[in-house]
Design an enzyme around this catalytic site. Sequence first.
Site, PDB file in Angstrom:
ATOM      1  N   GLU A   1       1.833  12.851  -7.562  1.00  0.00           N
ATOM      2  CA  GLU A   1       0.278  12.605  -7.515  1.00  0.00           C
ATOM      3  C   GLU A   1      -0.359  14.051  -7.538  1.00  0.00           C
ATOM      4  OE1 GLU A   1      -1.360  10.495  -4.273  1.00  0.00           O
ATOM      5  OE2 GLU A   1      -2.882   9.659  -5.516  1.00  0.00           O
TER       6      GLU A   1
ATOM      7  N   LYS B   1     -11.653   4.877  12.282  1.00  0.00           N
ATOM      8  CA  LYS B   1     -11.196   6.240  12.225  1.00  0.00           C
ATOM      9  C   LYS B   1     -11.147   6.937  11.180  1.00  0.00           C
ATOM     10  CE  LYS B   1      -8.579  10.214  13.157  1.00  0.00           C
ATOM     11  NZ  LYS B   1      -9.108  10.867  11.860  1.00  0.00           N
TER      12      LYS B   1
ATOM     13  N   GLU C   1      -4.008   0.868   0.923  1.00  0.00           N
ATOM     14  CA  GLU C   1      -4.333   1.325  -0.480  1.00  0.00           C
ATOM     15  C   GLU C   1      -3.826   2.816  -0.428  1.00  0.00           C
ATOM     16  OE1 GLU C   1      -5.755   3.332  -2.747  1.00  0.00           O
ATOM     17  OE2 GLU C   1      -7.792   3.000  -2.168  1.00  0.00           O
TER      18      GLU C   1
ATOM     19  N   CYS D   1      -7.325   8.435  -5.983  1.00  0.00           N
ATOM     20  CA  CYS D   1      -6.113   7.614  -6.137  1.00  0.00           C
ATOM     21  C   CYS D   1      -5.700   7.271  -7.352  1.00  0.00           C
ATOM     22  CB  CYS D   1      -5.988   6.654  -5.004  1.00  0.00           C
ATOM     23  SG  CYS D   1      -6.008   7.199  -3.374  1.00  0.00           S
TER      24      CYS D   1
HETATM   25  C1  SIN Z   1      -9.414   5.997  -4.045  1.00  0.00           C
HETATM   26  O1  SIN Z   1      -9.295   7.183  -4.526  1.00  0.00           O
HETATM   27  O2  SIN Z   1      -8.776   5.426  -3.280  1.00  0.00           O
HETATM   28  C2  SIN Z   1     -10.834   5.183  -4.373  1.00  0.00           C
HETATM   29  C3  SIN Z   1     -11.187   5.517  -5.739  1.00  0.00           C
HETATM   30  C4  SIN Z   1     -12.349   4.495  -5.969  1.00  0.00           C
HETATM   31  O3  SIN Z   1     -12.581   3.290  -5.331  1.00  0.00           O
HETATM   32  O4  SIN Z   1     -12.662   4.388  -7.330  1.00  0.00           O
END
Ligand code: SIN
Length: 472
Positions: free
Chosen positions: A375, A170, A246, A280
């Site tokens: 964040e 998805k 994650e 992230c």
């Molecule tokens: C992410 O922002 O979750 C992935 C970043 C990355 O794999 O470098």
Amino acid sequence: MKTKSYINGKWKSAEKNFPVHNPFNNNIIAEVDDMTRADCVEAIDAAHDAFKIWSKFTASKRSRILKKWFNLQLQHKNELAELLTKEQGKPLAEAIGEIKYGASFVEWFAEEAKRIYGDVIPAHGSDKRITVIKQPIGVVGAITPWNFPSAMITRKVAPALAAGCTVVIKPSELTPLSALALADLAEQAGFPPGVINVICSKDPNAIGAEFTSNPKVKKISFTGSTRVGKLLLKASADQVKKISLELGGNAPFIVFEDADMEAAVDGCMASKFRNAGQTCICTNRIFVHENIHDEFVAKLSNKIQALKIGSGLEEGTHVGPMINEAAILKDEAILNDATSKGAVIPIGGARMEGQFFQPTLVCDVNREMEIFSQEIFGPIAAVYKFNSEEQVIELANDTSYGLAAYFYGRDYALIWRVAEALEYGMVGINTGMISTAVAPFGGVKESGFGREGSKYGIEDYINIKYMCWGGV
Ligand code: SIN
């Protein structure tokens, strides 16, 4: 460009569509078929049936098909990257980087497929023998984000398929086109029908609810916000479903007094402004030793001012648009809170015409401000001062997140101490770029659990079975 969903080896249309916008100009790039929860059930059923076939293929047969998929992704990297930039906004050079990065997971796990070894364990009785085998878990539901519309799919799907699992993907409703393009190439690579399914829907709750409640789904892998990750974790508890998360991050970037200043500034720029800060593992809090603070800030300012903002498709663009209006409003609110509590903004600080946010430098920030704990997910560099190793470790760990952390320094004893003390799943030491298929990507604390990439990545998709042989 594919717009229908891919279920059981067929392209399926729906009664309704939803638009996909180009974040650069808000133009509609495509109308994508909007699948229902019933379509999701069909995809899960298909994956369930295909599992009986795919899991029985030899590892080398699975590996060969994965290799073909990898080659096709590289062969079409320019078209895939252009599509990615159009739906996501990141500069084309970064998009090409993402396609190659994404493909590298497929190559890596095509190789790992052949190395899912078991064990023979010295037994607890002379008439006994103990063996351990590893078996694919079953149907995997993969829920992927808009910030890496291609690589976050391959990072989940490649180890799943290598292990012998089948998948229903998805993708984010903001960026479904890259997922459909990958499915198109998967079809060309020769995966049997039902092994890979992609279900596009503008109702992620409905699909998430089906993934978590359908007993045929044995595992969920999610990349996205901590808020949604917690919901999926709670919803998966009823069936004790295996899950990998994650989630968000709040990465510290520490510059010690003895650091190589130029390298630290470059590393900071790379890890902060990649994908307009919408990553992230992007640097979120920059801690600089007070004795080098002013010099660091001056150098960082020069680099930030040199960034070119614009369409991702234009040559030389460093920072593309934000994904949507909500992302801009969030960054505005974070900055308003910081300035209302005494922060100063020497560079940037405002939205620009269209869906852009100025690359921004904020100084005189402290932990009472929202920017310390939230964040940012935008092109905002917030710089803090520190005066001791102890103080900065305490500041860096003062967050519920634990994904990535970075630091620059030269003293090897300090490097060991700091690397061990940081409560994070990944630590960049004298580098701002840590992403690679060969290393385990993942977090601790509220950044989630499970690892993607590397020899560890396959473990999330297998069950360990121990056999005790008696009467030998
Ligand atoms: C992410 O922002 O979750 C992935 C970043 C990355 O794999 O470098």
